[in-house]
Write an enzyme that holds these catalytic residues in place. Structure first.
Site, PDB file in Angstrom:
ATOM      1  N   GLY A 134       0.829  -1.193   0.000  1.00 22.91           N
ATOM      2  CA  GLY A 134       0.000   0.000   0.000  1.00 22.91           C
ATOM      3  C   GLY A 134       0.863   1.243   0.000  1.00 22.91           C
ATOM      4  O   GLY A 134       2.010   1.218   0.444  1.00 22.91           O
ATOM      5  N   GLY A 178      -0.426   8.803   2.056  1.00 24.54           N
ATOM      6  CA  GLY A 178       0.193  10.097   2.272  1.00 24.54           C
ATOM      7  C   GLY A 178       1.387   9.981   3.202  1.00 24.54           C
ATOM      8  O   GLY A 178       2.374  10.700   3.069  1.00 24.54           O
ATOM      9  N   PHE A 179       1.307   9.066   4.112  1.00 23.35           N
ATOM     10  CA  PHE A 179       2.352   8.905   5.112  1.00 23.35           C
ATOM     11  C   PHE A 179       3.603   8.257   4.532  1.00 23.35           C
ATOM     12  O   PHE A 179       4.712   8.554   4.946  1.00 23.35           O
ATOM     13  CB  PHE A 179       1.765   8.037   6.234  1.00 23.35           C
ATOM     14  CG  PHE A 179       2.676   7.796   7.398  1.00 23.35           C
ATOM     15  CD1 PHE A 179       2.642   8.643   8.497  1.00 23.35           C
ATOM     16  CD2 PHE A 179       3.544   6.721   7.413  1.00 23.35           C
ATOM     17  CE1 PHE A 179       3.465   8.417   9.579  1.00 23.35           C
ATOM     18  CE2 PHE A 179       4.369   6.493   8.493  1.00 23.35           C
ATOM     19  CZ  PHE A 179       4.335   7.355   9.580  1.00 23.35           C
ATOM     20  N   GLY A 180       3.413   7.372   3.574  1.00 22.03           N
ATOM     21  CA  GLY A 180       4.551   6.652   3.013  1.00 22.03           C
ATOM     22  C   GLY A 180       4.088   5.307   2.486  1.00 22.03           C
ATOM     23  O   GLY A 180       2.912   5.122   2.186  1.00 22.03           O
ATOM     24  N   LYS A 181       5.028   4.364   2.389  1.00 19.27           N
ATOM     25  CA  LYS A 181       4.668   3.062   1.846  1.00 19.27           C
ATOM     26  C   LYS A 181       4.415   2.045   2.943  1.00 19.27           C
ATOM     27  O   LYS A 181       5.000   2.126   4.011  1.00 19.27           O
ATOM     28  CB  LYS A 181       5.810   2.546   0.963  1.00 19.27           C
ATOM     29  CG  LYS A 181       5.903   3.277  -0.354  1.00 19.27           C
ATOM     30  CD  LYS A 181       7.021   2.714  -1.211  1.00 19.27           C
ATOM     31  CE  LYS A 181       7.117   3.518  -2.504  1.00 19.27           C
ATOM     32  NZ  LYS A 181       8.363   3.264  -3.222  1.00 19.27           N
ATOM     33  N   VAL A 182       3.571   1.068   2.628  1.00 15.02           N
ATOM     34  CA  VAL A 182       3.325  -0.019   3.563  1.00 15.02           C
ATOM     35  C   VAL A 182       3.857  -1.312   2.948  1.00 15.02           C
ATOM     36  O   VAL A 182       3.530  -1.640   1.810  1.00 15.02           O
ATOM     37  CB  VAL A 182       1.824  -0.170   3.869  1.00 15.02           C
ATOM     38  CG1 VAL A 182       1.609  -1.252   4.919  1.00 15.02           C
ATOM     39  CG2 VAL A 182       1.240   1.147   4.333  1.00 15.02           C
ATOM     40  N   LYS A 230       4.744   0.048   8.078  1.00 18.47           N
ATOM     41  CA  LYS A 230       4.474   1.333   7.450  1.00 18.47           C
ATOM     42  C   LYS A 230       5.704   2.192   7.631  1.00 18.47           C
ATOM     43  O   LYS A 230       6.126   2.449   8.752  1.00 18.47           O
ATOM     44  CB  LYS A 230       3.265   1.947   8.144  1.00 18.47           C
ATOM     45  CG  LYS A 230       2.695   3.156   7.500  1.00 18.47           C
ATOM     46  CD  LYS A 230       1.211   3.277   7.822  1.00 18.47           C
ATOM     47  CE  LYS A 230       0.952   4.394   8.783  1.00 18.47           C
ATOM     48  NZ  LYS A 230      -0.451   4.624   9.048  1.00 18.47           N
ATOM     49  N   ASP A 274     -10.659  10.032  10.763  1.00 17.98           N
ATOM     50  CA  ASP A 274     -10.444   9.635   9.371  1.00 17.98           C
ATOM     51  C   ASP A 274     -11.092   8.279   9.121  1.00 17.98           C
ATOM     52  O   ASP A 274     -10.448   7.348   8.634  1.00 17.98           O
ATOM     53  CB  ASP A 274      -8.948   9.636   9.049  1.00 17.98           C
ATOM     54  CG  ASP A 274      -8.680   9.740   7.548  1.00 17.98           C
ATOM     55  OD1 ASP A 274      -9.643  10.017   6.800  1.00 17.98           O
ATOM     56  OD2 ASP A 274      -7.528   9.543   7.137  1.00 17.98           O
TER      57      ASP A 274
END
Ligand SMILES: *[C@@H]1O[C@H](CO)[C@@H](O)[C@H](O)[C@H]1NC(C)=O
Ligand SMILES: *[C@@H]1O[C@H](CO)[C@@H](O)[C@H](O)[C@H]1NC(C)=O
Ligand SMILES: *[C@@H]1O[C@H](CO)[C@@H](O)[C@H](O)[C@H]1NC(C)=O
Ligand SMILES: *[C@@H]1O[C@H](CO)[C@@H](O)[C@H](O)[C@H]1NC(C)=O
Ligand SMILES: *[C@@H]1O[C@H](CO)[C@@H](O)[C@H](O)[C@H]1NC(C)=O
Ligand SMILES: *[C@@H]1O[C@H](CO)[C@@H](O)[C@H](O)[C@H]1NC(C)=O
Ligand SMILES: *[C@@H]1O[C@H](CO)[C@@H](O)[C@H](O)[C@H]1NC(C)=O
Ligand SMILES: *[C@@H]1O[C@H](CO)[C@@H](O)[C@H](O)[C@H]1NC(C)=O
Ligand SMILES: *[C@@H]1O[C@H](CO)[C@@H](O)[C@H](O)[C@H]1NC(C)=O
Ligand SMILES: *[C@@H]1O[C@H](CO)[C@@H](O)[C@H](O)[C@H]1NC(C)=O
Length: 834
Positions: free
Chosen positions: A501, A504-508, A522, A618
């Site tokens: 995945g 916005g935070f980065g990749k998972v 994450k 969210d």
């Protein structure tokens, strides 16, 4: 002869012991003085600071950088040698000092920003914390400074951790860790407002803000039995002309029995004072005021030192003492504290309320009582900052839970004391279950992982019923700081093909820990703006809140400025991916209801599971994940916020969240309540039913926004026209009606009109029953009655799905907070089980 010699030796030994114990008021049991970065020991006065090399046994750091300067810009201070060298930390580093005497310990940290090779120490930015407290957060010293703290240590070591902020580095010139007498700060302080005793000083971490010798000279460590520095008060006087000094009495200061001692403050503090610039003329009435800068949002401990070297007769001088505008001692007779003796030392302790202004004013003035000698004086003042409710002395940063190793013992004890034998048996059971799980898995967990699997044991096997109050607090210690190397190994060096995945935070990434546990990893994008805050929030939230329907955090990694979160792996991904935009098999109506119920439970727990509601902010189908059994869990707490305090009704905040799910009321008024989550959840309900994106700009105008469009159909009672084509003909009309009504209520314009998450849960449970049971009389009446009618029928209902009763059972059991709910349903479940 022999006897005489022995006697003489004995006398000598006693004499030496006497000297050792009583010459200096206090002998510290633990004492570490380190001149960081220095190649050799450094003598300051008669004390020796050990070299960096000698201190290396206490230090763990990823890189060895010793810096030095020949700059003479700080020559005036007697400890200037300490500032000539420094150690630079490019990654999180800590000193670990063994502590033999638990209790209060001084920590003094010296900083001087010089330039060394490529390091301009002025641009350093870092935080410093102990196991329990943040001492300095986002600290960027611009001048030579010494920061002094008193912390309470009740573990075997004191660990002082230096953590560079985002893309920066940390440094330190010298460290002192020295035992402090426990009698220094006792529990005798008065709270100023509300007035009364202030309890809990013993557990406070304390930072020195100001230590002032009124009317007297600068005192440095040589002049103070506890190596404190006292500065003159001139710089703090609001009006210098209002004050005069009396410093003639140093020699005659008396310390009373059982009161102030030389350790509390030296003679030079008590023997000098600042007084009103007057001659006792009773027509003169003004205050002498000192002003200090403080940080908003903290409480301050104030110690006022008095010694009446102004009066010639006892009981004549009465004074008023003000802290800001509070009169903390009205018409106060100083000699009443010393049994009428003059020139006798005493002190008074106060604790201020949370500072709401950057300035703190201390004033003294004469009493207006007739006949009083009109003068006022003060000999010394200490202003000490107390840690905030998060244990921090700096803003909202809190200590990552993994630091708090020292507190494990306490948790165990508290749990033991407060829950007693029945739950002790339960603990044994949990341990037993854990043990069995371990055996079954045959995974050979290493020691560090045991608490994690303990958590797993609780949340999966036992349900969360028992986490109420006990394991929730223990759980805050259960998130683990995981070495970066382990993360690399788990993700095959962040193999791009393991990405599951991107947000916005980065990749998972998908990952496997060395004990075989599957995890989702994450990795925060270091360039992400809000990254750090969200990272912290997520660790805090997930460490505090553990629930069967909340994704659990296994650990995190903040080495090398990384922001990595490690979660339990959710085999079946997001709910969204099962609804549209993929070729995954379509979910049945029953499955969808179960998923919504699971998510509702997770949110209900967030809203009600602790004293302060937590608002997720969210809620969306992409943040509801499914495990291998399609059990729904709410994820992504990066935006979560504590809800309003009891006496407030909302939290004001910048609007955040996801487009299409946003509560219009929150958007309009920027006020956040749990009902904002309810709104978003309503959108999710429709998404689950209609299996289409919440915003789809490719559709005709009136269809773009799912919430608007579906509510229109619901109002016409024709929701069945727009449902997922896979569900057509498979939903019983009653079940759909209940579901549609519930979604509609969630989407009410005003928060007050929306149901609570508990109500939503109830209605969804009911929708499940309506799907399964043929009801003869259409129940238009209120739902409680409907359930009453329903339950006998369940008896006769023939289950086709054998696992269903098990699911029901665990569902009831895991419910922490909806106690009344589970009672209603336990009835159902019991009958179902037969
Ligand atoms: C240091 O020790 C010496 C001898 O023990 C003593 O004479 C001197 O006064 C001490 N100096 C300080 C600053 O304590
Ligand atoms: C070091 O940084 C400070 C502030 O960031 C700056 O004022 C100073 O000029 C810098 N010194 C050098 C030698 O680069
Ligand atoms: C230190 O870093 C933090 C976060 O990285 C930042 O918010 C703060 O402004 C920095 N402080 C200084 C003085 O640069
Ligand atoms: C540093 O010292 C200079 C002059 O000594 C002073 O003007 C400045 O305000 C100080 N800065 C800080 C952050 O204390
Ligand atoms: C981290 O540093 C980068 C580059 O210096 C900056 O763009 C970003 O805003 C910083 N993040 C935080 C949280 O301070
Ligand atoms: C403080 O101690 C130093 C060194 O012993 C001494 O020279 C100085 O006079 C003392 N100051 C006061 C005010 O006692
Ligand atoms: C002294 O200060 C207090 C608190 O600010 C104030 O209430 C009082 O009126 C002042 N007294 C005089 C004489 O100014
Ligand atoms: C200080 O107070 C004492 C006692 O009242 C008095 O004898 C002495 O003269 C005063 N000294 C000064 C400098 O005001
Ligand atoms: C803070 O206190 C100062 C001094 O008492 C006062 O002048 C100022 O108005 C106060 N500021 C606020 C925001 O209350
Ligand atoms: C300071 O932190 C401790 C825990 O370390 C906490 O018990 C205490 O309430 C905090 N103090 C304040 C004033 O919030």
């Amino acid at each position: 002869m022999m006897v005489w010699r022995v006697f003489k030796i004995l006398i000598w030994v006693l004499f030496i012991l006497y000297l050792a114990c009583f010459c200096k008021g206090f002998t510290p049991q633990d004492m570490y003085l380190v001149d960081c970065g220095s190649p050799s020991d450094t003598k300051v006065g008669n004390t020796t600071y050990i070299s960096d090399k000698a201190a290396s046994e206490y230090l763990s750091t990823p890189q060895e950088i010793l810096a030095s300067t020949s700059s003479n810009s700080i020559t005036s201070s007697s400890d200037s040698q300490l500032y000539q060298t420094a150690r630079i930390f490019t990654g999180t580093s800590s000193y670990k000092f063994p502590i033999t005497k638990t209790g209060r310990v001084w920590i003094r940290l010296y900083f001087f920003p010089f330039v060394y090779n490529n390091y301009n120490l002025s641009s350093a930015n870092f935080s410093v914390s102990t196991q329990k407290n943040v001492l300095l957060g986002d600290f960027a010293p611009k001048n030579a400074t010494m920061k002094e703290f008193i912390v309470n240590v009740n573990s075997e070591d004191l660990i002082i951790t230096f953590a560079p902020s985002n893309n920066s580095f940390a440094y330190i010139n010298a460290v002192e860790v020295v035992s402090a007498p426990d009698s220094l700060i006792t529990e005798d302080a008065s709270s100023i407002s509300p007035s009364g005793a202030f309890n809990g000083l013993v557990n406070q971490a304390i930072e020195t803000v100001a230590r002032v010798n009124m009317g007297g000279p600068l005192l440095s460590f040589e002049n103070d039995t506890l190596w404190r520095t006292w500065v003159n008060d001139q710089a703090f006087l609001v009006s210098a002309s209002s004050a005069s000094t009396n410093k003639s009495m140093i020699g005659s200061v008396k310390y009373p029995d059982g009161g102030a001692t030389e350790d509390i403050a030296p003679q030079t503090v008590y023997g000098t004072c600042t007084k009103m610039n007057s001659n006792g003329d009773s027509s003169i009435n003004f205050n002498v005021t000192w002003q200090f800068n403080v940080d908003i949002g903290f409480q301050y401990f104030l110690r006022l030192h008095f010694c009446d070297i102004v009066s010639t007769v006892a009981n004549e001088l009465l004074l008023n003492v003000y802290v800001n505008s509070w009169n903390v001692a009205q018409d106060f007779d100083p000699s009443s504290k010393t049994f009428g003796n003059l020139a006798t030392a005493f002190y008074m302790d106060y604790v201020t309320p949370l500072a709401s202004n950057n300035t703190l004013r201390i004033s003294i003035g004469p009493s207006s009582r007739s006949g009083a000698y009109s003068d006022a004086f003060l000999n010394g003042l200490e202003i000490l900052k107390l840690n905030n409710s998060m244990g921090s002395l700096s803003g909202a940063v809190s200590v990552p839970s993994s630091f708090s190793q020292g507190s494990k013992k306490n948790v165990g004890m508290i749990v033991g004391l407060s829950i007693g034998v029945p739950l002790a048996l339960l603990m044994v059971l949990i341990v037993f279950v854990m043990f069995r799980r371990k055996k079954q898995e045959r995974l050979g967990h290493s020691k560090t992982w045991i608490p994690i699997s303990l958590n797993g044991g609780i949340s999966h096997t036992m349900g969360s019923k028992y986490s109420n109050g006990t394991t929730v607090s223990a759980a805050s210690n259960l998130s683990y700081r995981i070495p970066f190397a382990a993360v690399l190994e788990a993700t095959n060096d962040f193999d791009e093909s393991w990405v599951i995945g991107i947000g916005g935070f980065g990749k998972v990434y998908k990952g496997v820990l060395n004990d075989g546990t599957k995890v989702a990893i994450k990795r925060g994008n270091p360039r992400s703006q809000q990254g750090l805050n969200e990272f912290r929030t997520e660790i805090e939230m997930l460490s505090q809140f553990r629930h069967r329907h909340l994704v659990s955090l296994i650990g995190y990694c903040d080495e090398k400025n990384e922001m990595i979160l490690i979660y339990e792996y959710m085999e079946n991904g997001t709910v969204k991916s099962h609804l549209y935009g993929s070729d995954l098999p379509s979910l049945s109506w029953k499955q969808r209801l179960e998923i919504c119920i699971g998510a509702a439970r997770g949110l209900h727990y967030l809203h009600t599971g602790s004293a302060k509601a937590i608002i997720h902010r969210d809620v969306k189908s992409a943040n509801i994940l499914l495990d291998e059994n399609f059990l729904a869990k709410v994820a992504d707490f990066g935006l979560s916020k504590s809800g309003p305090e009891v006496d407030q009704t909302h939290v004001s905040t910048a609007v955040k969240g996801s487009f299409g799910y946003l509560d219009p009321e929150y958007f309009r008024r920027q006020q956040l309540t749990e009902k904002s989550d309810v709104y978003s959840f309503g959108v999710v309900l429709l998404e689950v039913l209609c299996a289409r994106p919440v915003i789809d700009p490719t559709l005709p105008r009136e269809m773009v926004n799912l919430a608007e469009w579906a509510v229109k159909w619901q109002k016409k009672a024709q929701l069945d026209q727009i449902i997922d084509s896979n569900l057509v003909g498979k939903i019983r009309p009653d079940s759909l009606r209940k579901y549609g009504e519930t979604a509609e209520k969630c989407l009410a314009e005003y928060g007050v009109d929306r149901p609570s998450m508990g109500d939503v849960l109830w209605n969804l449970e009911y929708a499940v029953q309506l799907q399964e049971v043929v009801i003869q009389n259409d129940p238009e009446e209120n739902s409680t009655n409907a359930i009453g009618e329903l339950s006998p029928k369940v008896n006769n209902f023939n289950h086709t799905d054998g696992t269903s009763s098990v699911v029901e059972m665990s569902r009831v059991e895991d419910d922490l907070s909806g106690v009344s709910m589970s009672r209603v349903f336990s009835q159902l479940v019991k009958s179902e089980g037969r």
